[in-house]
Scaffold this active site. Structure first.
Site, short mmCIF file in Angstrom:
data_model
loop_
_atom_site.label_atom_id
_atom_site.label_comp_id
_atom_site.label_asym_id
_atom_site.label_seq_id
_atom_site.Cartn_x
_atom_site.Cartn_y
_atom_site.Cartn_z
N GLY A 114 0.78 -1.23 0.00
CA GLY A 114 0.00 0.00 0.00
C GLY A 114 0.81 1.28 0.00
N ARG A 373 4.88 -13.26 -4.39
CA ARG A 373 6.00 -12.85 -3.55
C ARG A 373 5.99 -13.73 -2.30
NH1 ARG A 373 3.24 -7.12 -2.08
NH2 ARG A 373 1.37 -7.98 -1.21
P1 ADP Z 1 0.15 -3.18 -4.69
O1 ADP Z 1 1.62 -3.19 -4.74
O2 ADP Z 1 -0.41 -2.10 -3.86
O3 ADP Z 1 -0.41 -4.53 -4.40
P2 ADP Z 1 -0.36 -3.65 -7.46
O4 ADP Z 1 0.52 -3.04 -8.46
O5 ADP Z 1 -0.10 -5.07 -7.16
O6 ADP Z 1 -0.34 -2.78 -6.14
O7 ADP Z 1 -1.80 -3.45 -8.05
C1 ADP Z 1 -2.95 -3.13 -7.36
C2 ADP Z 1 -4.06 -4.05 -7.82
O8 ADP Z 1 -4.27 -3.96 -9.22
C3 ADP Z 1 -3.75 -5.50 -7.56
O9 ADP Z 1 -4.93 -6.13 -7.11
C4 ADP Z 1 -3.35 -6.03 -8.89
O10 ADP Z 1 -3.61 -7.41 -9.02
C5 ADP Z 1 -4.19 -5.22 -9.83
N1 ADP Z 1 -3.56 -5.11 -11.13
C6 ADP Z 1 -2.34 -4.59 -11.37
N2 ADP Z 1 -2.04 -4.66 -12.67
C7 ADP Z 1 -3.09 -5.25 -13.29
C8 ADP Z 1 -3.35 -5.62 -14.64
N3 ADP Z 1 -2.48 -5.41 -15.59
N4 ADP Z 1 -4.52 -6.21 -14.88
C9 ADP Z 1 -5.42 -6.42 -13.88
N5 ADP Z 1 -5.23 -6.09 -12.60
C10 ADP Z 1 -4.07 -5.51 -12.29
MG MG Z 2 -0.03 -6.16 -5.38
MG MG Z 3 -2.01 -0.66 -3.52
#
Ligand code: ADP
Ligand code: MG
Ligand code: MG
Length: 931
Positions: A114, A373
């Site tokens: 977050g 991860r």
């Molecule tokens: P955080 O590091 O806060 O978890 P993320 O980069 O993983 O943030 O992304 C936030 C949300 O968006 C996650 O639930 C992730 O799975 C979703 N998300 C990120 N990229 C994509 C994508 N290309 N298609 C669909 N969902 C995505």
């Molecule tokens: Mg994430």
């Molecule tokens: Mg986030």
């Protein structure tokens, strides 16, 4: 700031997907954790939407040359990668009948939940929206994606308050009479979009950006800029994360969990992150949802497996029928996708050889993996998983030892609720058992209040509707966290587990009213300041305080400790002054006492009166001895006047009173030690510390001594020192008042004579010159001989010293001729080596650490380059003069993992630390031996 890569070798962007990957898991430093693992998964042939990672090095470059030059620098490379992405996906960015939409995701080398913000659905504008509608024939989905994009982009990139958008959404929902996002129709969504754009225009003075290339650049810019946001900085501080280059940016093809009832998005853990159990596949998902919906707690998430779903329903009192109808598991609603996910789960665990935290999305029944991860876990889970993985032959014993963070063990050592007390307590509701442990405290409703109240010495439970990254500081200081919304993977749950903090999440019955400063729960109203108790292992919330007990240290904890003992070379002792602390420490595995301070014993009950009597006449007696040129009290008694005799008698009487008291203390401690060694330090603090400094106290003392207050006042003034830490203390007291040394040594020896098998070691404090030690040692030897003869017993008593004055370290060879052991008193040694008064350094040391003058507070983490060099020198010289000299450390540092590693390296025999840090030290010592 990071080193910049040489111009010619600079490659800032790595591609993944379409069957190959330029990166891999081991490239976390460069690609960030998210990017490295996306590359690894794509390389393993898992269904990862293709994309590319702009490196952490690029982030450093961004900060080095500035935004404008940076974008010039990567322009060409970015265009190439974008083209490659278009080729692999068959889509076109920002135009055409099949537009490419992407997510822009941050991700540093260390996962920071977050902390950095993600933008989804980037590339949407009036033109691509139309194309998407004719492509998918699903206008609702496209509008849903568009409103999400404007909101996320508006918030993350344009910096518009989240609640400005939420306000629009809520009012549209209200006027349409809808409750959930999923209830909104195409027209509702269009209204939302129109008003969102107005919000943007109002806040920025500009229209929402139409050009997808602009959107992309601004998105990348925002991620890099967020590397320096206060939330990220605070997270790094709390978790001691340093030396990172920056964050990477991942640009990834969008897949859509919000395209209808056959789509979903979710998060999962390959094992239970709270307990480490491996009973079923733990996770949550939402149908027709996107991105953070699951963790944001906008709807009640559903479970991955049937088994998990049934357990969840049971804990939430949801009848089976309702569960099946409203909250079915993924296994039930999308069995194909579930099966594939379950296979991938096993594959990933075997590949990474550790518990994984996964993100996935199902678009129209097809599964995509978006993240993996090593999952954050509680200490209990860490210990269980590590020991289970040995059994499953995935890792070795040594690897298992390295898997557990010693500091985290602290969570396991702390109290749990007393069963009977908990049974009797008034239960007000049950939420999700988000992070285990027992917590009792006063209710507060904001992170700021939590921090303020804790500063006043209060215990608090932070109660929030849901938590967000702004709350980190308050969560960190609270005893426990209670949230009304959110699931097992909500922000509160994830962060609390990481902190090892008790958390009950998603208490649906709890209605919090921030304005009133209270919450309602059924018939109860709980106000700010009221006491409640949380059981994070069951999710139960109780009214009032519930009593706690020490936890049982069995099972996997015991296994890890045994393994640690098998590999460690350092002995582990404890600092303890009481039988109770000693028992606790022995239970935690202490092999003896490394520091038993005798002065604490003087403060208890009416002993302080006896000791004050002694102080009152000590100087008179000393002066008499000097003027009459006699050495002992017996001689003095013979030649002084009747008047003078009074002081001598009082002095002797006080010593006689103190002797049996001290003796009984040592008897208790020696019994608790059951034959383990005990290093006893003779009186150390300046006498001034034992006197009352306030008027009332001095009056009381005067009454007890039968003299007038003015005399006490004079005594206090007399003993006042400008620099007491460098004043009349330590062995200097024993040199002035040898009778005190004699009394203490006698008490130790008589106790040892009484408790068979005792191994006392007498430690002379604050020696800087070998002659001080020699003189004190002679008194001790004479006393030991006397007691042996009187009691007719054999006693083996080692005599050694603390090394806590730089001069002692420098002349350690001389000192070792007299000392059978050294114990490094690193608190004083740090104070005197750095020239920081420990009591005053708080004022500036924080700045020193922030400015990087000292890497850590040297009172917490041993300053290896300075103080450590003195330790090394003393070890070398000490060993040279006395081959079998015993070496230990008894400063605060003896329980700190980095310092323990240092102690291992320089060849100390043992470390000594407070009872609750003993298990931490055992594990840290094993890690030091393995590394
Ligand atoms: P955080 O590091 O806060 O978890 P993320 O980069 O993983 O943030 O992304 C936030 C949300 O968006 C996650 O639930 C992730 O799975 C979703 N998300 C990120 N990229 C994509 C994508 N290309 N298609 C669909 N969902 C995505
Ligand atoms: Mg994430
Ligand atoms: Mg986030």
């Amino acid at each position: 700031m990071a080193k910049r890569a040489a111009k010619t070798t600079r490659k800032f962007i790595y591609f993944f997907g379409g069957g190959k990957s330029e990166g891999k898991a081991s490239m976390k430093e460069l690609l960030g954790g998210k990017g490295a693992n996306l590359a690894e998964m794509a390389g393993l042939g898992l269904p990862v939407p293709p994309g590319f990672t702009i490196t952490c090095e690029a982030c450093a470059e961004y900060y080095a040359v500035g935004k404008k030059d940076f974008f010039k620098e990567i322009k060409k490379e970015l265009a190439e990668k974008l083209e490659q992405l278009e080729k692999v996906t068959g889509k076109t960015f920002g135009k055409g009948p099949n537009p490419l939409l992407v997510s822009v995701r941050s991700g540093a080398a260390v996962s920071m939940p977050g902390m950095m913000d993600t933008v989804l659905n980037l590339g949407l504008n009036e033109e691509t929206v139309k194309a998407m509608i004719s492509l998918t024939n699903n206008e609702r989905f496209v509008m849903d994606s568009y409103r999400r994009f404007i909101q996320m982009f508006g918030n993350v990139v344009l910096g518009i308050e989240h609640h400005d958008f939420e306000h629009v959404l809520d009012s549209v929902k209200k006027s349409a009479g809808k409750k959930l996002d999923t209830d909104l129709t195409i027209n509702d969504l269009k209204k939302v979009i129109k008003q969102y754009k107005k919000v943007v225009k109002k806040a920025t003075g500009k229209d929402f950006p139409e050009d997808p290339m602009d959107q992309l650049y601004e998105g990348i810019d925002a991620v890099f800029a967020s590397w320096n946001n206060p939330r990220a900085i605070k997270y790094c501080q709390i978790n001691d994360i340093r030396g990172l280059l920056g964050t990477a940016v991942n640009v990834q093809t969008m897949v859509f969990g919000n395209s209808g009832e056959n789509s979903a998005t979710g998060v999962a853990f390959t094992r239970d992150p709270s307990t480490g159990a491996n009973k079923y596949f733990y996770g949550e998902f939402l149908i027709n949802a996107q991105g953070e919906d699951v963790v944001a707690g906008i709807r009640t998430p559903q479970q991955i497996t049937i088994k998990g779903s049934k357990e969840w329903a049971k804990s939430q009192n949801v009848p089976e029928e309702t569960r099946k109808e409203k909250f079915p598991s993924l296994q039930e609603v999308m069995p194909e996708a579930f099966k594939e996910l379950d296979t991938i789960k096993v594959k990933l665990e075997n590949h990474y050889k550790d518990m994984q935290d996964l993100e996935f999305t199902i678009e129209d029944g097809k599964l995509y993996m978006l993240q993996t991860r090593n999952g954050k876990r509680t200490a209990a889970a860490a210990v269980k998983i590590a020991t289970d993985l040995i059994k499953e032959k995935l890792i070795s014993e040594k690897e298992a030892i390295l898997r557990v963070d010693p500091e985290a063990l602290d969570q396991l050592l702390h109290p749990v609720f007393i069963k009977e007390a908990e049974e009797k307590a008034e239960k007000i509701t049950v939420g999700l058992p988000a992070s285990p442990g027992a917590a009792t405290g006063q209710v507060v409703f904001s992170a700021e209040d939590a921090e303020a109240w804790v500063k006043e010495g209060k215990n608090v439970i932070l109660c929030r509707i849901e938590t967000s990254p702004e709350d980190i500081g308050g969560m960190n200081v609270a005893n426990g966290i209670l949230t009304a919304r959110g699931g097992m993977t909500s922000h509160a749950a994830v962060v609390a587990r990481g902190m090892g903090k008790c958390c009950v999440a998603g208490c649906g019955d709890v209605e919090i009213d921030y304005k009133k400063g209270s919450f309602k729960c059924g018939k109860h109203t709980v106000k700010e300041g009221d006491w409640i108790s949380l059981n994070g292992s069951t999710g139960t919330v109780y009214l009032g305080k519930v009593d706690t007990v020490e936890p049982e240290l069995t099972g996997p904890f015991n296994k890890i400790m045994k393994l640690a003992d098998k590999y460690r070379k350092l002995g582990i002792r404890t600092n303890s002054d009481t039988p109770h602390d000693t028992e606790v420490a022995v239970k935690f595995g202490a092999e003896g006492i490394g520091l038993c301070r005798t002065e604490h014993m003087f403060f208890e009950g009416h002993r302080i009166i006896a000791f004050r009597r002694l102080i009152l006449v000590a100087e008179t007696v000393k002066r008499l001895k000097d003027t009459l040129e006699v050495k002992t009290l017996t001689e003095l008694e013979k030649c002084c006047s009747k008047e003078q005799l009074e002081a001598v008698t009082q002095y002797k009487k006080a010593l006689d009173e103190l002797l049996p008291l001290q003796r009984s203390d040592f008897i208790g401690i020696f019994k608790a030690l059951k034959g383990r060694p005990c290093t006893v330090r003779l009186l150390d603090p300046p006498l001034h510390e034992f006197l009352p400094h306030d008027d009332a106290g001095q009056k009381e003392m005067a009454g007890q001594m039968g003299i007038n207050k003015a005399e006490i006042h004079k005594l206090v003034e007399n003993l006042h020192e400008f620099n007491p830490m460098l004043g009349h203390r330590g062995c200097r007291l024993g040199i002035t008042y040898p009778e005190v040394t004699e009394m203490q040594v006698r008490a130790i020896c008589e106790a040892a004579a009484e408790v068979k098998g005792s191994k006392p070691e007498i430690m002379i404090p604050l020696v800087g010159n070998v002659k001080e030690l020699a003189m004190q040692k002679q008194i001790a030897l004479n006393t030991i001989e006397a007691v042996k003869k009187e009691k007719g017993v054999k006693l083996k008593v080692m005599i050694g010293t603390m090394i806590e004055i730089p001069r002692a370290a420098v002349t350690a060879d001389k000192i070792a001729e007299e000392a059978e052991f050294f114990s490094f008193g690193t608190n004083d040694l740090t104070q005197m080596t750095c020239g920081f008064s420990r009591d005053d350094a708080g004022k500036f040391l924080g700045d020193y650490v922030n400015e990087g003058i000292y890497e850590y507070d040297p009172f917490q983490v041993l300053d290896q380059t300075g103080v450590g060099e003195l330790v090394k020198l003393a070890v070398k010289k000490g060993k040279k003069a006395r081959k079998d000299i015993k070496l230990g450390i008894c400063g605060e540092h003896g329980g700190e993992p980095r310092s323990i590693e240092f102690c291992h390296k320089v060849g100390l025999n043992y470390v000594s630390c407070s009872p609750f840090r003993v298990p931490i030290a055992r594990l840290a010592a094993a890690q030091a031996a393995i590394k």
